[in-house]
Design a protein around this motif. Structure first.
Motif, PDB file in Angstrom:
ATOM      1  N   LYS A  34      -2.162 -12.736  55.766  1.00 50.16           N
ATOM      2  CA  LYS A  34      -1.514 -13.238  54.551  1.00 50.16           C
ATOM      3  C   LYS A  34      -1.034 -12.089  53.662  1.00 50.16           C
ATOM      4  CE  LYS A  34      -2.621 -16.272  50.629  1.00 50.16           C
ATOM      5  NZ  LYS A  34      -2.675 -15.425  49.471  1.00 50.16           N
ATOM      6  N   GLN A  35      -1.909 -11.132  53.406  1.00 50.00           N
ATOM      7  CA  GLN A  35      -1.558 -10.023  52.513  1.00 50.00           C
ATOM      8  C   GLN A  35      -0.480  -9.125  53.119  1.00 50.00           C
ATOM      9  OE1 GLN A  35      -2.626  -9.487  49.302  1.00 50.00           O
ATOM     10  NE2 GLN A  35      -3.490 -11.524  49.531  1.00 50.00           N
ATOM     11  N   LEU A  36      -0.561  -8.869  54.401  1.00 50.16           N
ATOM     12  CA  LEU A  36       0.440  -8.024  55.063  1.00 50.16           C
ATOM     13  C   LEU A  36       1.811  -8.689  55.021  1.00 50.16           C
ATOM     14  CD1 LEU A  36       1.304  -5.573  56.710  1.00 50.16           C
ATOM     15  CD2 LEU A  36       0.531  -6.784  58.762  1.00 50.16           C
ATOM     16  N   LEU A  37       1.875  -9.970  55.386  1.00 57.18           N
ATOM     17  CA  LEU A  37       3.158 -10.661  55.387  1.00 57.18           C
ATOM     18  C   LEU A  37       3.745 -10.763  53.983  1.00 57.18           C
ATOM     19  CD1 LEU A  37       2.455 -13.429  58.047  1.00 57.18           C
ATOM     20  CD2 LEU A  37       3.883 -11.388  58.293  1.00 57.18           C
ATOM     21  N   GLU A  38       2.912 -11.041  52.985  1.00 54.78           N
ATOM     22  CA  GLU A  38       3.399 -11.108  51.605  1.00 54.78           C
ATOM     23  C   GLU A  38       3.948  -9.756  51.147  1.00 54.78           C
ATOM     24  OE1 GLU A  38       0.512 -12.760  48.914  1.00 54.78           O
ATOM     25  OE2 GLU A  38       0.527 -14.703  49.937  1.00 54.78           O
ATOM     26  N   ALA A  39       3.252  -8.681  51.489  1.00 55.08           N
ATOM     27  CA  ALA A  39       3.707  -7.346  51.093  1.00 55.08           C
ATOM     28  C   ALA A  39       5.041  -7.014  51.753  1.00 55.08           C
ATOM     29  CB  ALA A  39       2.657  -6.300  51.451  1.00 55.08           C
ATOM     30  N   LEU A  40       5.192  -7.362  53.013  1.00 54.87           N
ATOM     31  CA  LEU A  40       6.448  -7.088  53.715  1.00 54.87           C
ATOM     32  C   LEU A  40       7.585  -7.943  53.154  1.00 54.87           C
ATOM     33  CD1 LEU A  40       5.096  -6.802  57.362  1.00 54.87           C
ATOM     34  CD2 LEU A  40       5.827  -4.932  55.857  1.00 54.87           C
ATOM     35  N   GLU A  41       7.303  -9.211  52.857  1.00 55.36           N
ATOM     36  CA  GLU A  41       8.324 -10.066  52.248  1.00 55.36           C
ATOM     37  C   GLU A  41       8.718  -9.563  50.866  1.00 55.36           C
ATOM     38  OE1 GLU A  41       6.500 -13.917  52.443  1.00 55.36           O
ATOM     39  OE2 GLU A  41       6.890 -14.118  54.591  1.00 55.36           O
ATOM     40  N   ASP A  42       7.749  -9.079  50.089  1.00 56.05           N
ATOM     41  CA  ASP A  42       8.054  -8.498  48.777  1.00 56.05           C
ATOM     42  C   ASP A  42       8.958  -7.282  48.926  1.00 56.05           C
ATOM     43  OD1 ASP A  42       6.521 -10.438  47.552  1.00 56.05           O
ATOM     44  OD2 ASP A  42       4.810  -9.104  47.133  1.00 56.05           O
ATOM     45  N   GLN A  43       8.716  -6.475  49.951  1.00 55.25           N
ATOM     46  CA  GLN A  43       9.545  -5.290  50.175  1.00 55.25           C
ATOM     47  C   GLN A  43      10.974  -5.689  50.529  1.00 55.25           C
ATOM     48  OE1 GLN A  43       8.541  -1.959  49.697  1.00 55.25           O
ATOM     49  NE2 GLN A  43      10.757  -1.791  49.715  1.00 55.25           N
ATOM     50  N   ILE A  44      11.122  -6.731  51.339  1.00 52.15           N
ATOM     51  CA  ILE A  44      12.464  -7.227  51.671  1.00 52.15           C
ATOM     52  C   ILE A  44      13.153  -7.717  50.411  1.00 52.15           C
ATOM     53  CG2 ILE A  44      13.729  -9.083  52.852  1.00 52.15           C
ATOM     54  CD1 ILE A  44      11.630  -8.802  55.132  1.00 52.15           C
ATOM     55  N   ASP A  45      12.446  -8.498  49.592  1.00 51.81           N
ATOM     56  CA  ASP A  45      13.019  -9.001  48.330  1.00 51.81           C
ATOM     57  C   ASP A  45      13.462  -7.852  47.433  1.00 51.81           C
ATOM     58  OD1 ASP A  45      12.495 -11.584  49.176  1.00 51.81           O
ATOM     59  OD2 ASP A  45      10.713 -11.832  47.921  1.00 51.81           O
ATOM     60  N   LEU A  46      12.643  -6.813  47.340  1.00 55.24           N
ATOM     61  CA  LEU A  46      12.992  -5.661  46.511  1.00 55.24           C
ATOM     62  C   LEU A  46      14.231  -4.954  47.048  1.00 55.24           C
ATOM     63  CD1 LEU A  46      12.345  -3.813  44.136  1.00 55.24           C
ATOM     64  CD2 LEU A  46      10.774  -2.556  45.638  1.00 55.24           C
ATOM     65  N   ASN A  47      14.315  -4.812  48.357  1.00 59.35           N
ATOM     66  CA  ASN A  47      15.493  -4.169  48.954  1.00 59.35           C
ATOM     67  C   ASN A  47      16.759  -4.987  48.704  1.00 59.35           C
ATOM     68  OD1 ASN A  47      13.892  -2.102  49.901  1.00 59.35           O
ATOM     69  ND2 ASN A  47      13.788  -2.875  51.982  1.00 59.35           N
ATOM     70  N   VAL A  48      16.671  -6.313  48.837  1.00 61.39           N
ATOM     71  CA  VAL A  48      17.821  -7.186  48.572  1.00 61.39           C
ATOM     72  C   VAL A  48      18.235  -7.068  47.103  1.00 61.39           C
ATOM     73  CG1 VAL A  48      18.565  -9.608  48.428  1.00 61.39           C
ATOM     74  CG2 VAL A  48      17.348  -8.791  50.458  1.00 61.39           C
ATOM     75  N   TYR A  49      17.253  -7.043  46.194  1.00 58.85           N
ATOM     76  CA  TYR A  49      17.539  -6.889  44.767  1.00 58.85           C
ATOM     77  C   TYR A  49      18.260  -5.573  44.495  1.00 58.85           C
ATOM     78  CZ  TYR A  49      16.767  -5.506  39.951  1.00 58.85           C
ATOM     79  OH  TYR A  49      16.943  -5.026  38.680  1.00 58.85           O
ATOM     80  N   LYS A  50      17.757  -4.491  45.071  1.00 60.08           N
ATOM     81  CA  LYS A  50      18.370  -3.180  44.838  1.00 60.08           C
ATOM     82  C   LYS A  50      19.807  -3.147  45.350  1.00 60.08           C
ATOM     83  CE  LYS A  50      14.158  -0.379  44.755  1.00 60.08           C
ATOM     84  NZ  LYS A  50      13.380   0.660  45.457  1.00 60.08           N
ATOM     85  N   GLU A  51      20.052  -3.750  46.511  1.00 57.62           N
ATOM     86  CA  GLU A  51      21.413  -3.794  47.058  1.00 57.62           C
ATOM     87  C   GLU A  51      22.328  -4.625  46.154  1.00 57.62           C
ATOM     88  OE1 GLU A  51      21.142  -5.215  51.073  1.00 57.62           O
ATOM     89  OE2 GLU A  51      19.989  -3.464  51.735  1.00 57.62           O
ATOM     90  N   ALA A  52      21.820  -5.762  45.665  1.00 56.78           N
ATOM     91  CA  ALA A  52      22.620  -6.609  44.782  1.00 56.78           C
ATOM     92  C   ALA A  52      22.919  -5.897  43.468  1.00 56.78           C
ATOM     93  CB  ALA A  52      21.893  -7.930  44.525  1.00 56.78           C
TER      94      ALA A  52
END
Length: 73
Positions: A34-52
């Motif tokens: 649970k914690q690993l997947l949430e951390a990886l999903e948060d990283q994807i969200d952050l990368n998408v935000y930075k690109e936007a």
């Protein structure tokens, strides 16, 4: 089908992880997954935000509140 992933941790880290799993009422495996997947999903969200944000800054079409009022009058 499920797979196994093994990670190495210190004895102190192992005890901490076990205590946190107990605290949350989860198995060590459930907590880790649970914690690993949430951390990886948060990283994807952050990368998408930075690109936007970069795309927005490259073509910023924002206007001020005063300009908006003039347009709407």
């Amino acid at each position: 089908m499920s797979s196994t992933i093994t990670i190495r941790v210190s004895d102190e880290e192992k005890e901490f992880i076990k205590k946190m799993a107990t605290f949350y009422g989860l198995s060590v495996s459930e907590l880790s997954r649970k914690q690993l997947l949430e951390a990886l999903e948060d990283q994807i969200d952050l990368n998408v935000y930075k690109e936007a944000l970069q795309a927005h800054k490259a073509k910023d079409e924002s206007i001020s509140l005063q300009e908006m009022k003039r347009v709407l009058e």
